[in-house]
Design an enzyme around this catalytic site. Structure first.
Site, PDB file in Angstrom:
ATOM      1  N   CYS A  98       4.011   7.389   4.157  1.00  0.00           N
ATOM      2  CA  CYS A  98       4.944   5.984   5.234  1.00  0.00           C
ATOM      3  C   CYS A  98       5.861   5.790   4.681  1.00  0.00           C
ATOM      4  CB  CYS A  98       3.503   4.881   5.498  1.00  0.00           C
ATOM      5  SG  CYS A  98       2.981   3.977   3.715  1.00  0.00           S
ATOM      6  N   HIS A 353       2.468  -0.453   1.789  1.00  0.00           N
ATOM      7  CA  HIS A 353       2.451   0.190   3.232  1.00  0.00           C
ATOM      8  C   HIS A 353       4.017   0.056   3.291  1.00  0.00           C
ATOM      9  CE1 HIS A 353       1.799   2.219   7.412  1.00  0.00           C
ATOM     10  NE2 HIS A 353       1.736   1.095   7.813  1.00  0.00           N
TER      11      HIS A 353
END
Length: 1034
Positions: A98, A353
């Site tokens: 990510c 994340h």
């Protein structure tokens, strides 16, 4: 409908008044519950398993009535994967990539960078052929620039909702399963891109990275004495701003540029003054790039823990940033507007994340880029840099209030500002023809996939509609009523109605009895359906055997009737037998085991309950579920091993046992009652003789016992002091009245003492077995010094008089003795001790080396960890039952593990002959029996045992200890034998941690922040960053 147990009782209630020989067809149909009332939909909420006529709640509800076509398939609408109009294309997260995806989206929306990359020449011309692209070969970019070109072209014109960046990630050599430092990735990739583009001839391409991202500042040092100013110019691609102690972005910039005083030991050497002088040093911004990257240093190194941690403090920033007050050169515009906010969700530096909030330079609208998902950020008030944490943190602070045009974030780690210009951005960035052709080809593949998926969906719908019609038609005809009927398993009917699984052929084998008919006990998993429906099922799906009215098994019903009647009669018979047992037996009777008499009612009940067990096991499978043959054989074998009634008085030869204490004589009347329940039980009338073979063996055993007692008594009388361990000679204090002492193994002495104490239970010892103390060459394995210390527990010293007796009583394979001699004259004599046979130095050295090696080269060995406080008191919270001092622990350890008692399993390593390689198995076997016992550490209550290997590091051991004691590695103070263990990279073998070691753990204050514990969990393996990837030129 009544509960299943009530239905079961009602089906067999007639058996109370009907004898087995009187069973009729009506009784059989009642047992199979043929005429139970069927259940009605809406009244019966769920299927009644006790009623074969209940066809409600078997999965039919999803088929009756109108059905949504989408329920006929499990294939998503391919149009959901299509890019929406006026939206951006997402990027697939390949595991932990990510952080790469966020930067790719930010760079893609830098129009100047995208345009320059499109102008880069490509090797795609080699791939082009004739009028277009080779159809049989997929395009594979060769360089990083080509990968980025192709990726940007797809992001711009792809029809897909998201694309796969695996080619780009693979070209960089990134580990898709490991999350890396996003800021470090940004720096390294920009450096790689600049180096790659600098080789281009086109200046617009060659200098794009410098034009967009490169600024310049100077380190300026001013001498306080003479005022001389020295400068050191440096380029930058981002400004790294410290956020500790700050609340606003402008404060962070001011600290970055703040003046630093150089005084005392840190004074500056002035070339003008030619001496060290007090001075000031600061950074001056000389020029700023078009795109200003501000790195907020959220991830910092913690000196206490030795690892990175995340600072979750709020930082305020505005959408408009005026950098003019911070730039030295006057003139020019330095007003920037916010274009991107890169965010890290999560409280830990090693997990979480990455998301990006990015402004579309063409429309001015903000979008949230979250891997595959992209959404427009709408609402009255824009919330930039705000994302919910993945896990709550105990130390969350309240979000400060923000004015119009300003934002606060505790997760933003990078802010991207663009220089404000009056010119409108170029809205027509054309994708080069060769790239557009590649994109068109990918779009064609996507459209083909969509058509294929749509066709599969259509086929599923058509198949579902046909199944819908079949179910609606057949379900109405399933109830049998009074017409001819058949039985089908409930499981098969449920799978037929289950749209998610294909319907298999009907398999009724699992419900058959030993007569190949329908077992009465299986009626709860069967359903009675009409012959019409059964014909259609078998014609469409096949299978068998078909269970019609002829499949009702009269033999099983009759047997069940007999069993039920016996169960009802059992209580009365139990009282009768008890009364008969109280009476004295007159005349002939029968022998019954006392154990069997105590438990005969329980045995009878179990036997009656398991009457149909063989029928249940005789069926192999039902609708694809196959029983394991080996398992059923093992279960049957275990059942056979259990003693049945009256088998407790069987001898090994199958006859009546000779021990009258285990049996009792019962009358004929009592035996006839018992025989009704146990017709196959062994029968022994009172006149039956005991087993003749057992009588012979009993006589021989008595004779052997008498012989053993006699031998033991003779040996005990001959060697009284050896048996009682009294008046034993000692090598360290040699007795004056003898010059010779003999040696035997301690194992021989212990085994002999066992026999003398219990001659009827132990076998006599026939041989001394001194070969266990010798090497393969016949040499002694112990030195005189070792036999006085560590090896003293392996040998026993024998007086000459005792040795003469031992030679008479036992077989002596090897004589081992120590002789004391005086060397020299009367004035200066020296005592020497000579062993016979002599010591074998090579084997002795090999033994010692191997013992040391085994202690340093072990795998899966056990060590023990004590958790202590102030080196004295064991922590009550982790081991409340344990309260011993560390000194006691050390003493226990010393007692449990004397010096010299090493691991005996060794191979001869220092000798070249084949004879030495063979090793001496007798010695090893003996050592295993003697040494292993005394070496084993006795675990104290509350002590933790851990499995470790010699080649694992101390850091890995600390991770294990963390799991066992909930103490983080940086809070652990470990020691062994008073030595502190501190080198985390050292292996346990080099640190002297050997099997059965006891390590003391002293814990610092426990961690309150569980995020720190998460950090520790993530750094079990050494952090290598981007080592070995394409970002570092590998």
């Amino acid at each position: 409908m009544a509960p299943r147990l009530q239905l079961e009782k009602a089906a067999w209630r007639w058996a109370e008044t009907v004898r087995p020989e009187e069973v009729s067809q009506e009784h059989i149909e009642t047992a199979y519950r043929i005429w139970l009332e069927p259940c009605i939909r809406g009244v019966c909420r769920r299927n009644c398993k006790g009623n074969p006529n209940c066809l409600v709640g078997i999965g039919e509800h999803i088929w009756l009535g109108e059905i949504d076509e989408n329920s006929f398939h499990n294939i998503d609408d391919p149009n959901c994967e299509r890019r929406k109009k006026n939206s951006f294309v997402g990027l697939t997260n390949l595991g932990a990539t990510c952080y790469v995806n966020t930067f790719l989206q930010v760079w893609f929306l830098n129009l100047e960078l995208r345009q320059a990359l499109y102008l880069c020449p490509s090797t795609c011309s080699d791939y082009m052929m004739g009028d277009g692209i080779q159809e049989e070969k997929d395009y594979e970019p060769q360089t990083i620039c080509e990968h980025l070109q192709y990726l940007f072209a797809l992001l711009q014109n792809s029809n897909r909702r998201y694309i796969d960046p695996s080619g780009f990630v693979k070209a960089l050599g990134l580990d898709t399963g490991q999350q890396q430092d996003a800021q470090e990735f940004s720096k390294l990739f920009m450096s790689l891109l600049e180096d790659t583009l600098s080789k281009q001839k086109n200046p617009d391409v060659q200098n794009i990275v410098q034009q967009q991202f490169c600024g310049e500042y100077a380190y300026v040092t001013v001498c306080n004495q003479c005022g001389r100013e020295s400068k050191l110019l440096s380029k930058f691609y981002e400004l790294e701003l410290n956020i500790q102690g700050h609340k606003q972005l402008t404060d962070c910039i001011s600290e970055f540029l703040k003046e630093e005083k150089l005084e005392g030991d840190n004074r500056y050497f002035c070339e003008n003054c030619q001496s060290k002088q007090n001075a000031t040093r600061k950074i001056r911004l000389l020029s700023l790039p078009c795109t200003l990257n501000l790195q907020l240093m959220r991830f910092v190194f913690d000196r206490q823990t030795g690892h990175k941690k995340k600072l979750n403090t709020y930082i305020g920033f505005s959408e408009i940033l005026d950098m003019e007050p911070y730039v030295e050169h006057e003139g020019g515009s330095y007003v920037y507007e916010l274009s991107a906010v890169l965010i890290h969700r999560g409280v830990s530096a090693y997990s979480g994340h990455y998301i990006a909030h990015v402004k579309d330079p063409q429309s001015g609208e903000w979008y949230k880029f979250n891997d595959e998902d992209i959404e427009k950020m709408e609402g009255k008030k824009l919330q930039l840099g705000i994302e919910e944490d993945l896990e709550p943190s105990k130390s969350q602070t309240r979000k400060p209030k923000c004015g119009k045009g300003t934002h606060c974030s505790r997760n933003a780690y990078m802010l991207v500002y663009r220089l404000q210009t009056q010119e409108k951005p170029n809205t027509t960035i054309q994708v080069p023809a060769f790239l557009q052709e590649l994109v068109d080809r990918d779009n064609s593949k996507f459209e083909e996939w969509c058509i294929e998926m749509a066709e599969m969906r259509k086929q599923s719908v058509d198949k579902g509609k046909a199944k819908h019609e079949e179910v609606k038609e057949l379900y109405q005809r399933l109830p049998a009523g009074a017409e001819p009927y058949e039985f089908v398993s409930l499981e098969w009917l449920q799978k037929w109605l289950d749209e998610s699984t294909p319907t298999k052929p009907i398999d009724n084998h699992a419900c058959l009895c030993s007569h190949d008919k329908l077992h009465p006990d299986k009626i709860s998993i069967m359903k009675r359906i009409s012959e019409y429906a059964a014909d259609i099922f078998y014609s469409r799906y096949g299978g068998g055997p078909r269970l019609t009215v002829k499949a009702l098994c009269k033999e099983c019903v009759v047997e069940r009737c007999r069993v039920l009647r016996l169960k009802n009669q059992l209580n009365e018979d139990y009282k009768t037998v008890n009364n008969l047992l109280k009476a004295t037996v007159k005349g002939d009777g029968f022998w019954v085991g006392k154990s069997s008499l105590r438990s005969w009612r329980q045995l009878a009940l179990e036997q009656l309950d398991e009457q149909d067990g063989d029928a249940d096991q005789s069926n192999g499978k039902m609708n694809g579920n196959t029983l394991n043959k080996d398992e059923s054989k093992e279960e049957r074998k275990e059942e056979e091993e259990e003693l049945n009634f009256n088998e407790d008085i069987l001898c090994p030869h199958g006859e009546l046992c000779i021990s009258e204490n285990e049996r009792r004589l019962v009358s004929k009347e009592a035996w006839s009652k018992l025989q009704q329940y146990f017709p196959k039980a062994p029968e022994f009338p009172s006149y039956k003789e005991c087993c003749s073979q057992c009588k012979i063996l009993e006589r021989e055993g008595e004779e052997n016992e008498a012989l053993h007692k006699m031998i033991a008594n003779e040996q005990k009388t001959s060697l009284p002091n050896l048996f009682q361990d009294k008046n034993r000679p000692c090598l360290s204090n040699w007795p004056e009245d003898t010059d010779v002492l003999y040696i035997v193994s301690q194992f021989f002495v212990e085994e002999w003492r066992k026999f003398v104490r219990k001659p009827t239970r132990c076998s006599p010892v026939s041989s001394v077995g001194n070969s266990a103390l010798l090497c393969p060459h016949g040499g002694l394995m112990f030195t005189f010094a070792s036999m006085t210390k560590e090896d003293s527990k392996l040998i026993a010293l024998i007086w000459p008089s005792e040795w003469q007796m031992i030679q008479k009583l036992f077989v002596v394979d090897h004589v081992i003795k120590i002789t004391r001699t005086e060397v020299g004259d009367a004035d200066s004599s020296e005592t020497q001790y000579i062993s016979e046979p002599k010591l074998c130095p090579e084997c002795r050295e090999g033994l010692l080396c191997q013992q040391q090696r085994d202690l340093r080269e072990y795998t899966q060995a056990t060590i023990y960890v004590h958790k202590v406080v102030d080196n004295k008191k064991v922590m009550k919270d982790s081991a409340p039952e344990l309260n011993v001092s560390s000194s006691e622990t050390e003493e226990d350890k010393e007692e449990a593990k004397p010096d010299g008692e090493k691991d005996p399993d060794f191979n001869q390593s220092n000798g070249g002959t084949k004879r030495q390689k063979i090793s001496h198995q007798n010695y090893i076997a003996y050592q295993k029996q003697v040494i292993r016992r005394s070496m084993r550490h006795r675990k104290v209550r509350g002590e933790k045992a851990l499995l470790v290997s010699a080649n694992q590091t101390l850091k890995e051991l600390k991770i294990q200890i963390m799991h066992a004691f909930s103490v983080a590695p940086f809070d652990q103070n470990l020691s062994i034998d008073g030595k502190i263990l501190s080198d985390d990279c050292a292996t346990l073998g080099t640190l002297g941690v050997i099997p059965e070691s006891v390590i003391l753990l002293k814990a610092d204050e426990p961690i309150a922040d569980y995020a720190a514990m998460d950090d520790v969990m993530q750094v079990c393996m050494p952090e290598e960053g981007f080592k070995g990837t394409g970002l570092l030129g590998h």
